[in-house]
Design a protein around this motif. Structure first.
Motif, PDB file in Angstrom:
ATOM      1  N   HIS A   1      49.478 123.685 122.496  1.00  0.00           N
ATOM      2  CA  HIS A   1      48.481 123.848 121.434  1.00  0.00           C
ATOM      3  C   HIS A   1      47.678 125.123 121.688  1.00  0.00           C
TER       4      HIS A   1
ATOM      5  N   ASP B   1      44.335 127.445 120.444  1.00  0.00           N
ATOM      6  CA  ASP B   1      43.088 127.641 119.705  1.00  0.00           C
ATOM      7  C   ASP B   1      42.642 129.086 119.923  1.00  0.00           C
TER       8      ASP B   1
ATOM      9  N   LYS C   1      35.692 129.230 116.324  1.00  0.00           N
ATOM     10  CA  LYS C   1      37.113 128.858 116.297  1.00  0.00           C
ATOM     11  C   LYS C   1      37.605 128.905 114.848  1.00  0.00           C
TER      12      LYS C   1
ATOM     13  N   SER D   1      43.935 127.497 114.786  1.00  0.00           N
ATOM     14  CA  SER D   1      44.423 126.402 115.610  1.00  0.00           C
ATOM     15  C   SER D   1      45.851 126.094 115.173  1.00  0.00           C
TER      16      SER D   1
ATOM     17  N   GLU E   1      50.246 124.922 116.710  1.00  0.00           N
ATOM     18  CA  GLU E   1      51.190 124.535 117.753  1.00  0.00           C
ATOM     19  C   GLU E   1      52.177 125.670 117.989  1.00  0.00           C
TER      20      GLU E   1
ATOM     21  N   ARG F   1      46.724 124.812 125.760  1.00  0.00           N
ATOM     22  CA  ARG F   1      46.832 123.585 126.558  1.00  0.00           C
ATOM     23  C   ARG F   1      47.969 122.728 126.026  1.00  0.00           C
TER      24      ARG F   1
ATOM     25  N   ASN G   1      48.065 119.705 124.670  1.00  0.00           N
ATOM     26  CA  ASN G   1      47.785 119.257 123.304  1.00  0.00           C
ATOM     27  C   ASN G   1      46.282 119.376 123.071  1.00  0.00           C
ATOM     28  N   GLU G   2      45.882 119.115 121.864  1.00  0.00           N
ATOM     29  CA  GLU G   2      44.480 119.341 121.490  1.00  0.00           C
ATOM     30  C   GLU G   2      43.527 118.435 122.241  1.00  0.00           C
ATOM     31  N   LYS G   3      44.012 117.276 122.718  1.00  0.00           N
ATOM     32  CA  LYS G   3      43.139 116.323 123.397  1.00  0.00           C
ATOM     33  C   LYS G   3      43.019 116.589 124.895  1.00  0.00           C
TER      34      LYS G   3
END
Length: 615
Positions: free
Chosen positions: A496, A498, A530, A533, A535, A568, A570-572
């Motif tokens: 991911h 950002d 930001k 965003s 993938e 990273r 994933n976003e979480k």
């Protein structure tokens, strides 16, 4: 008749030449003398130490007085100019104030005359002593040592009154002592001041002590008088003791050890080795073994035992061997029984002192693993070494790596022996099972062979997930091509991304964020806004390190030439595991040099390095 004179007079030119030759020779000699004198002075100067130098020379006539300086030309003032100067002298400044002279209110009084003390100097030789009221009784304030001690270095007694006159040690050495020591010990009694009596046993300086294995009694008789006549009301006595022989070092201990070891015991005091050997028993299981004193040949055959034996004092050690070999895989117990005597005193040991060691067992593999912290044989992390443990140390001198076979083939294989461990290093492949086969010819330090082939299984699992970048906290994209940012991953299908729009004024806030975001429970967020965003797909084989170049053109087109990238899993995912950098798209390189007076700036094109003017 006069004869003609045929001698010719020298010409004027010849005389001049001779004169010039003489002058030249004179100056040459003077120059040589001057060079020699300068060389001598230089040599003397090198020999002299640094610092102030004084030189005495013969005095001579005073130098001629300096010529009187010429007077500066001047012209007298006329009447008008003179009158103008006089008129100016009488005028007062408008702001000036007249004040009276500040006299003190009173003058200091004259100094008081001191009292004259008349005395003879130097004073008389006989000075009357100071009278101190005598105490009718004296007391013993403290004494040492007392009780049972591992070592007694000295004896001291302190009284409440002066026991001797203040004098030199030599003068007091022959006086009567108020303390009685039983049994007597060779040493030196001396007074420390006038109240403390100190006894130091004889021996090497720094190693003096009372003999061991003894009980000592110290007594101060009643009626003992001080220097002032005061008496000790009643007798005072106490005892102290030093221990019987104690073993401070024993060899061998632990295991595995040889079945024919040389045994060494070291004591804390002087002993008779032959007498001590009678109190020592060596037992393996239920069998007791006959012992004999070790010979020089026995010591030469065991380097470790010889080192321990040689390090101990000659009269504090005993080395011995059993007349038979011990069985393998046996626990051997060494005991020094009760009643063991000393050469220093009458006390004997009252308890058994015991040590043990274990003889070697037949060589075998006891454990194998592929991870340092856990006894792990399956799903080992790729890259970790294979470890094989034996019950005895392997003889590294005769070991050959060809005695170890590995299937499938292990690239970069390295096999090493470390004591009882066999280390196998190499590029172990993920999701692969290896079989390590040990040949029966592997030998331990006791010349035992493994005896039979051993096959050991090691299984390696998949590579752990990884996300990284070789860029730092700031990256400038290549101006010669499309802007890209490379990341390296293992076992990732997507990541991911950002992107935060920033400007140079936020550089300080970005550095503060970098200091904070890795801290536990940190809530720090990147500066800026930001605005992007998405993938990023990763195309790589499983368990392989894959480089992915992320195209930043859509990011820069939307956000401008300064962005912060946060990549990273994933976003979480937490920011602590993310790849974070400040990416900059620029075409100009700037360098500068500054000193106290100037600032020089260079600008060049990043694409080809050409110098830029008028930037």
């Amino acid at each position: 008749m006069l004869k003609p004179n045929n001698r010719r007079e020298p010409r004027a030119g010849t005389r001049s030449h001779l004169l010039l030759l003489c002058v030249f020779v004179s100056f040459t000699l003077l120059g040589l003398f001057a060079l020699d004198a300068a060389a001598q002075k230089s040599a003397e100067k090198k020999k002299r130490p640094d610092g102030l130098e004084l030189e005495l020379v013969e005095g001579g006539e005073l130098a001629a007085p300096e010529e009187v300086k010429k007077k500066t030309p001047s012209e007298p003032l006329g009447e008008k100019e003179t009158q103008a100067v006089i008129e100016r002298l009488g005028k007062k400044a408008p702001e000036a104030k007249e004040e009276k002279f500040a006299f003190p209110s009173s003058t200091l009084p004259p100094p008081v005359t001191g009292t004259k003390i008349k005395s003879v100097f130097p004073p008389p030789l006989k000075v009357p002593g100071i009278k101190i009221p005598a105490n009718p009784e004296i007391e013993v304030l403290r004494y040492q040592p007392e009780g049972s001690l591992p070592l007694a270095s000295h004896l001291s007694v302190t009284f409440s009154e002066a026991m001797v006159a203040l004098d030199t040690h030599e003068s007091l050495a022959g006086g009567e002592l108020p303390v009685i020591l039983t049994p007597p010990v060779k040493g030196i009694w001396r007074w420390v001041g006038t109240k403390t009596l100190f006894f130091e046993p004889g021996g090497t300086k720094g190693k003096t002590r009372f003999p061991m294995a003894s009980i000592y009694k110290v007594e101060i008789p009643g009626g003992t008088r001080s220097a002032g006549g005061a008496k000790l009301k009643k007798k005072i006595s106490w005892t102290f003791s030093t221990p019987a022989p104690t073993i401070v070092s024993a060899h061998p201990q632990g295991g595995p050890k040889r079945i024919d070891p040389l045994m060494v015991l070291v004591f804390d005091q002087r002993i008779n080795p032959d007498a001590v050997l009678e109190y020592i028993t060596v037992q393996a299981g239920t069998k007791k073994y006959v012992l004999r004193r070790a010979t020089d040949a026995d010591l030469a055959a065991d380097a470790r035992a010889k080192k321990i034996f040689s390090a101990a004092a000659e009269d504090r050690r005993v080395a011995f061997v059993a007349t038979e070999r011990f069985p393998t895989s046996a626990t051997v117990r060494i005991q020094a029984g009760k009643g063991l005597p000393s050469l220093e005193g009458p006390l004997k040991t009252t308890k058994v002192q015991a040590f043990s060691f274990r003889t070697f067992a037949p060589l075998k593999v006891t454990e194998h693993q592929c991870y340092w912290n856990n006894h792990q044989k399956k799903e080992c992390p790729p890259g970790q070494p294979m470890l094989v443990y034996f019950n005895n140390n392997i003889d590294a001198k005769v070991f050959d790596p060809s005695q170890v076979k590995i299937k499938p083939k292990l690239d970069g294989k390295q096999i090493n022996i470390h004591g009882n461990r066999l280390h196998i290093h190499g590029r172990t492949r993920p999701r692969t099972a290896y079989t390590v086969t040990l040949k029966p010819s592997i030998k331990d330090v006791f010349s035992q062979e493994l005896g039979k082939e051993a096959s050991l299984a090691f299984s390696y699992g998949k590579m752990s997930e990884r996300l990284s970048s070789n860029s730092g906290s700031l990256v400038v994209t290549d101006p010669a091509g499309p802007p890209k940012f490379s990341i390296y991953t293992i076992n990732h299908d997507t990541v991911h991304l950002d992107a935060y729009r920033v400007n140079p004024d936020q550089w300080s806030a970005y550095n503060n964020f970098l200091r904070e975001y890795r801290k536990k429970n940190s809530k720090a967020v990147p500066p800026g806004e930001k605005l992007y965003s998405g993938e990023v797909d990763i195309k790589g084989a499983p368990d392989e390190l894959t480089e992915t170049a992320i195209d930043l053109r859509p990011v820069f087109e939307e956000l401008g030439g300064q962005v912060i990238l946060v990549i990273r899993k994933n976003e979480k995912n937490e920011l602590r595991t993310a790849v974070i950098t400040w990416a900059q798209r620029a075409s100009i390189a700037i360098d500068a040099f500054v000193d106290a007076g100037k600032l020089l700036v260079w600008t060049s094109a990043l694409a080809d390095g050409a110098t830029l003017e008028g930037v």
